[in-house]
Write an enzyme that holds these catalytic residues in place. Sequence first.
Site, short mmCIF file in Angstrom:
data_model
loop_
_atom_site.label_atom_id
_atom_site.label_comp_id
_atom_site.label_asym_id
_atom_site.label_seq_id
_atom_site.Cartn_x
_atom_site.Cartn_y
_atom_site.Cartn_z
N TYR A 165 40.87 -0.58 -14.72
CA TYR A 165 40.39 0.35 -15.75
C TYR A 165 41.53 1.24 -16.23
O TYR A 165 41.75 1.41 -17.43
CB TYR A 165 39.24 1.18 -15.17
CG TYR A 165 38.53 2.04 -16.19
CD1 TYR A 165 37.42 1.55 -16.88
CD2 TYR A 165 38.94 3.34 -16.46
CE1 TYR A 165 36.75 2.32 -17.82
CE2 TYR A 165 38.28 4.13 -17.39
CZ TYR A 165 37.18 3.63 -18.07
OH TYR A 165 36.52 4.40 -18.99
N LYS A 169 43.16 1.26 -19.94
CA LYS A 169 43.05 2.45 -20.80
C LYS A 169 44.43 3.00 -21.18
O LYS A 169 44.60 3.53 -22.28
CB LYS A 169 42.20 3.52 -20.12
CG LYS A 169 40.72 3.12 -19.98
CD LYS A 169 40.04 2.87 -21.32
CE LYS A 169 38.55 2.63 -21.18
NZ LYS A 169 37.90 2.35 -22.47
N ILE A 198 31.93 11.28 -18.72
CA ILE A 198 30.87 11.59 -19.67
C ILE A 198 29.55 11.06 -19.11
O ILE A 198 29.50 9.94 -18.56
CB ILE A 198 31.17 10.92 -21.04
CG1 ILE A 198 32.58 11.29 -21.53
CG2 ILE A 198 30.11 11.31 -22.07
CD1 ILE A 198 32.85 12.76 -21.76
P1 NDP Z 1 27.91 2.56 -21.85
O1 NDP Z 1 27.82 1.58 -20.73
O2 NDP Z 1 26.83 3.54 -22.06
O3 NDP Z 1 28.12 1.78 -23.24
C1 NDP Z 1 29.02 0.71 -23.35
C2 NDP Z 1 28.43 -0.32 -24.27
O4 NDP Z 1 29.39 -1.38 -24.42
C3 NDP Z 1 27.15 -0.95 -23.70
O5 NDP Z 1 26.17 -1.09 -24.72
C4 NDP Z 1 27.64 -2.31 -23.24
O6 NDP Z 1 26.64 -3.31 -23.24
C5 NDP Z 1 28.70 -2.61 -24.27
N1 NDP Z 1 29.59 -3.67 -23.82
C6 NDP Z 1 30.05 -3.92 -22.57
N2 NDP Z 1 30.81 -5.02 -22.56
C7 NDP Z 1 30.84 -5.48 -23.83
C8 NDP Z 1 31.43 -6.59 -24.46
N3 NDP Z 1 32.17 -7.49 -23.77
N4 NDP Z 1 31.26 -6.77 -25.79
C9 NDP Z 1 30.49 -5.89 -26.51
N5 NDP Z 1 29.88 -4.83 -25.97
C10 NDP Z 1 30.06 -4.62 -24.65
O7 NDP Z 1 29.32 3.29 -21.65
P2 NDP Z 1 29.98 4.59 -22.32
O8 NDP Z 1 29.30 4.95 -23.57
O9 NDP Z 1 30.14 5.60 -21.28
O10 NDP Z 1 31.43 4.01 -22.62
C11 NDP Z 1 31.91 3.76 -23.93
C12 NDP Z 1 33.42 3.75 -23.87
O11 NDP Z 1 33.89 5.03 -23.46
C13 NDP Z 1 33.99 2.73 -22.89
O12 NDP Z 1 35.15 2.13 -23.46
C14 NDP Z 1 34.37 3.59 -21.69
O13 NDP Z 1 35.42 3.04 -20.94
C15 NDP Z 1 34.81 4.87 -22.39
N6 NDP Z 1 34.79 6.04 -21.55
C16 NDP Z 1 33.64 6.40 -20.88
C17 NDP Z 1 33.66 7.47 -20.02
C18 NDP Z 1 32.47 7.90 -19.23
O14 NDP Z 1 32.65 8.66 -18.28
N7 NDP Z 1 31.26 7.47 -19.56
C19 NDP Z 1 34.90 8.25 -19.83
C20 NDP Z 1 36.01 7.81 -20.60
C21 NDP Z 1 35.95 6.72 -21.43
P3 NDP Z 1 25.79 -3.57 -21.89
O15 NDP Z 1 25.02 -2.32 -21.65
O16 NDP Z 1 24.98 -4.76 -22.22
O17 NDP Z 1 26.84 -3.84 -20.82
#
Ligand code: NDP
Length: 258
Positions: A165, A169, A198
Amino acid sequence: MSTTTATPNAQEFAGRTALVTGGASGIGLALARRLSGAGAPVVVADYNEESARAAVAELESAGGRAAAVAMDVTDPASVEAGVRFAVDTFGALHLAVNNAGIGGPSSPTGEYAVEDWDRVVATNLSGVFYSMRYELPAIIAAGGGAIVNMSSILGTNGFAGSPAYVAAKHGVVGLTKTAALEYAAQNVRINAVGPGFIDTPLLRDTEGPARDHLISLHPAGRLGTAEEVAELAAFLLSDRASFIHGSYHLVDGGYSAS
Ligand code: NDP
């Protein structure tokens, strides 16, 4: 004397189509709501097609224009088709948020399963490259626009137990800077966002002491909200950020300040 205002135009994204990967959940869904609420036609692209359709139904019932597309960001053909869908559906692509991501399991580098490494890097880093690879020609064809790539506070800090990860990133930050240099002259601004931890479904398995530990890393004394991240990304996508190219912006409750 004229002054600029910090208040965004309520319809500042009207006529600008936005594609949000991972737009059916968490930060991506908050962004889809934020952009749609400010007038953008939004394509919700997600692995989970059913959730993407539900997100679109919500955006439409709030008065927005939106469309769902199944997209796996680890598959370049799927990404190419998703970008084509956005252009075919709304006529052009101007804005993109490359947000889809996964956490991956926690384990030290010397024990990290190779297949987990491959999956996390394929989603969190190659997925951002594939997305920009197909979005950029479409955005240039539309006369320019803006891209936000979702990195993390772990795009600049290490984090024990998350080698894939963290590496992915960090990679997103370098990729963002490079693409920004390449496309600034063609009126495309590309920036990265680095959220602290988050409160989204990504942390659904982090409970009890592990969650308390994450909270303790933020001087603000809490996890961030998806809406707080969406607000920064929306700013970077807007004309209010017209001189911001190739930079990495934190929204982390003070995590990185110590
Ligand atoms: P969520 O799991 O809530 O949302 C991520 C979404 O991406 C889900 O709908 C998931 O689908 C989808 N997804 C996963 N794999 C794929 C793929 N191969 N192709 C298309 N869609 C995909 O996570 P967050 O909203 O928290 O995260 C969003 C971004 O923010 C990510 O890049 C994460 O690394 C980043 N981030 C998050 C943090 C946190 O603490 N939450 C902190 C810092 C960065 P499904 O549910 O079906 O897997």
